[in-house]
Scaffold this motif. Structure first.
Motif, PDB file in Angstrom:
ATOM      1  N   ALA A 383       0.853  -1.194   0.000  1.00 11.03           N
ATOM      2  CA  ALA A 383       0.000   0.000   0.000  1.00 11.03           C
ATOM      3  C   ALA A 383       0.887   1.243   0.000  1.00 11.03           C
ATOM      4  CB  ALA A 383      -0.912   0.002   1.217  1.00 11.03           C
ATOM      5  N   GLY A 384       0.298   2.381  -0.385  1.00 13.06           N
ATOM      6  CA  GLY A 384       1.037   3.635  -0.396  1.00 13.06           C
ATOM      7  C   GLY A 384       1.649   3.948   0.953  1.00 13.06           C
ATOM      8  N   ALA A 399       5.317   1.495  -5.379  1.00 15.04           N
ATOM      9  CA  ALA A 399       5.641   0.907  -6.683  1.00 15.04           C
ATOM     10  C   ALA A 399       7.109   0.485  -6.735  1.00 15.04           C
ATOM     11  CB  ALA A 399       5.335   1.902  -7.798  1.00 15.04           C
ATOM     12  N   ASP A 400       8.000   1.297  -6.137  1.00 13.00           N
ATOM     13  CA  ASP A 400       9.421   0.931  -6.092  1.00 13.00           C
ATOM     14  C   ASP A 400       9.619  -0.344  -5.283  1.00 13.00           C
ATOM     15  OD1 ASP A 400      10.120   3.264  -7.487  1.00 13.00           O
ATOM     16  OD2 ASP A 400      10.280   4.425  -5.630  1.00 13.00           O
ATOM     17  N   LEU A 401       8.932  -0.445  -4.147  1.00 12.09           N
ATOM     18  CA  LEU A 401       9.067  -1.630  -3.309  1.00 12.09           C
ATOM     19  C   LEU A 401       8.534  -2.874  -4.014  1.00 12.09           C
ATOM     20  CD1 LEU A 401       7.895  -0.052   0.072  1.00 12.09           C
ATOM     21  CD2 LEU A 401      10.241  -0.515  -0.624  1.00 12.09           C
ATOM     22  N   ALA A 402       7.412  -2.719  -4.708  1.00  8.34           N
ATOM     23  CA  ALA A 402       6.840  -3.852  -5.443  1.00  8.34           C
ATOM     24  C   ALA A 402       7.777  -4.315  -6.551  1.00  8.34           C
ATOM     25  CB  ALA A 402       5.476  -3.466  -6.021  1.00  8.34           C
ATOM     26  N   ALA A 403       8.465  -3.366  -7.192  1.00  6.79           N
ATOM     27  CA  ALA A 403       9.377  -3.706  -8.290  1.00  6.79           C
ATOM     28  C   ALA A 403      10.601  -4.468  -7.802  1.00  6.79           C
ATOM     29  CB  ALA A 403       9.807  -2.436  -9.020  1.00  6.79           C
ATOM     30  N   ASP A 404      10.899  -4.408  -6.495  1.00 11.28           N
ATOM     31  CA  ASP A 404      12.030  -5.149  -5.939  1.00 11.28           C
ATOM     32  C   ASP A 404      11.790  -6.648  -5.926  1.00 11.28           C
ATOM     33  OD1 ASP A 404      13.384  -2.802  -5.406  1.00 11.28           O
ATOM     34  OD2 ASP A 404      12.771  -2.711  -3.304  1.00 11.28           O
ATOM     35  N   GLY A 412       1.468  -6.577  -6.103  1.00 12.81           N
ATOM     36  CA  GLY A 412       0.715  -5.393  -6.465  1.00 12.81           C
ATOM     37  C   GLY A 412       1.171  -4.183  -5.682  1.00 12.81           C
ATOM     38  N   HIS A 413       0.717  -3.025  -6.091  1.00 11.29           N
ATOM     39  CA  HIS A 413       0.920  -1.812  -5.294  1.00 11.29           C
ATOM     40  C   HIS A 413      -0.318  -0.942  -5.450  1.00 11.29           C
ATOM     41  CE1 HIS A 413       1.822   0.967  -8.680  1.00 11.29           C
ATOM     42  NE2 HIS A 413       2.358  -0.091  -9.233  1.00 11.29           N
ATOM     43  N   ALA A 414      -0.710  -0.328  -4.330  1.00 11.88           N
ATOM     44  CA  ALA A 414      -1.934   0.475  -4.295  1.00 11.88           C
ATOM     45  C   ALA A 414      -1.593   1.812  -3.662  1.00 11.88           C
ATOM     46  CB  ALA A 414      -3.016  -0.243  -3.491  1.00 11.88           C
ATOM     47  N   PRO A 415      -1.702   2.911  -4.371  1.00  9.62           N
ATOM     48  CA  PRO A 415      -1.227   4.199  -3.855  1.00  9.62           C
ATOM     49  C   PRO A 415      -2.019   4.759  -2.686  1.00  9.62           C
ATOM     50  CG  PRO A 415      -2.312   4.481  -5.979  1.00  9.62           C
ATOM     51  CD  PRO A 415      -2.158   3.001  -5.771  1.00  9.62           C
TER      52      PRO A 415
END
Length: 455
Positions: A383-384, A399-404, A412-415
């Motif tokens: 989450a954001g 989003a950066d953490l999810a890309a790791d 997933g990532h949710a802002p």
């Protein structure tokens, strides 16, 4: 004496203000959020306890105040702080007052460790309540049975009775405690690197008159080696060994051998090896405070849990269980996730980092941990990152953490929280367990409830 609490709406300050009022002092308090019409529940608790609320603009500060207590989160240049300096009032931080209260306990018990403090304090409070042993309790999470009407785990015992409180390492003040009984439950990487943390805990151990030490979780075996009164405990180790019989999936069971040789069977309504360890620590403290083994076992078997510590909100008609948890570092995430996995075929987990600094601090550790513990069928979402205001560098995102994480995890990532609701709604299927994790953000309990209602 006359006290002023600056930042009285905070989770640490609010119970202290109420305790001072209960002990006969004249107490007033202020909080920026009160002036903005927020935290009305917290304000109501203070006024019900006899605390007078004044504006957070310095107008309520005068020379008649004996002690000006401030949260470490209050900036040095606020009108109240400037006014206190101008009047040369005695100023002390919230941890300093807490240290003073613990030192005056009979005995004062300080519960330390990077994980499990709130649950251990909640368990001790529950055992003493059931055993009718009077004590002052200052913990960070309310008992689930007490619900939203409480802020933290709080009881105002009379002076001269035991005091049980959390001693936190996050602000570097752990070394200031002088407890009659100190507990070191574990030391893992949180708020600081291990070297810095170990120095704090070593000072805490030295200052404690008597020491309880989890030998299975403290990475420095010699931490209590020279202490004149140390009792060690832990899974299959120590003076009070704990045997794990069954960690879940719905109840946890174990057997603790008390230092006197008594067997204490633990049958806990909350699952997880970590909760058995929490129960062992609480049982040892309660036993030192006069609770009989039978009373301890009976109380733990009925323990209602504490708010946001693996708190189940229920199971929907389609068989989806929703769990709300305060996990916010790698060790806590590991405990929450693996405990949830024990009882479900598929886990849908959401984690909201509790600040931009903590997100940077945990980034590499989580990138290594999550691929090891998540199963192929599980789903995970960042989450954001929670932003509490101020000048924090916002140079990292969910989003950066999810890309790791490896693409195979489909992280997933949710802002924001609306996006979290959407992601969970699209992802969860009948029979799943949905686990929401995160700290600091006061909106997370509402998000957990909204998830349950949505599903």
């Amino acid at each position: 004496m006359r006290y002023h609490f600056s930042g009285a709406g905070g989770a640490g300050m609010n119970p202290l203000a109420r305790l001072m009022a209960a002990r006969g002092h004249t107490v007033q308090g202020s909080d920026r959020s009160f002036d903005q019409g927020e935290r009305q529940h917290e304000r109501a608790m203070l006024t019900a306890a006899g605390v007078t609320i004044v504006p957070h603009d310095g107008s309520g500060i005068d020379a008649g105040i004996d002690r000006f207590v401030h949260s470490t989160a209050v900036e040095a240049d606020t009108p109240e702080m400037r006014r206190a300096l101008e009047l040369e009032l005695e100023r002390l931080t919230r941890p300093a007052l807490l240290q003073e209260i613990v030192a005056a306990g009979a005995p004062g018990v300080a519960v330390a460790g990077t994980s499990g403090k709130s649950t251990v304090v909640g368990m001790v409070a529950w055992i003493l309540r059931c055993a009718e042993i009077e004590a002052t309790v200052l913990g960070g999470a309310a008992l689930a049975e007490d619900g939203a009407s409480h802020m933290g785990c709080f009881a105002a015992g009379a002076p001269g009775t035991p005091v049980i409180a959390e001693a936190c390492e996050s602000d570097g003040t752990l070394v200031g405690y002088r407890p009659g009984l100190g507990l070191i439950h574990n030391i893992t990487r949180d708020h600081d690197e291990l070297d810095g943390l170990q120095a704090q805990f070593a000072g805490f151990a030295t200052a404690a008159t008597a020491l309880l030490l989890n030998a299975a979780r403290v990475p420095v075996p010699t931490l209590g080696a020279d202490h004149p009164q140390v009792i060690s405990y832990g899974i299959d180790t120590g003076d009070a060994p704990l045997e794990v019989i069954r960690p879940g999936p719905h109840r946890a069971q174990g057997e603790l051998i008390l230092p006197a040789g008594d067997d204490l069977f633990i049958d806990l309504p909350q699952p997880g090896v970590h909760n058995l360890e929490n129960a062992a620590a609480a049982a040892l403290i309660a036993h030192r405070l006069g609770a009989a083994p039978t009373a301890i076992a009976g109380a733990l078997a009925r323990f209602p849990g504490v708010a946001r510590r693996y708190q189940s909100l229920g199971t929907t008609a389609s068989g989806i269980t929703v769990i709300d948890d305060y996990a916010h570092n790698a060790d806590k995430l590991r405990a929450a996730i693996t405990t949830a996995q024990e009882g479900c075929g598929r886990l849908v987990a959401v984690f909201q980092p509790h600040g931009f600094g903590p997100a940077r601090f945990l980034r590499q550790e989580l990138a290594e941990l999550l691929p090891r513990i998540l199963r192929r069928q599980d789903r995970f979402c960042y989450a954001g990152i929670y932003y509490a205001g101020g000048s924090a560098r916002q140079d990292i995102s969910s989003a950066d953490l999810a890309a790791d994480l490896p693409p195979a995890l489909r992280c997933g990532h949710a802002p924001d929280h609306t996006a979290v609701l959407g992601w969970v709604s699209d992802t969860a299927i009948p029979g799943d367990t949905v686990l929401l994790m995160g700290a600091r953000d006061p909106a997370l309990p509402r998000l957990a409830r909204a998830l349950f209602d949505l599903l």
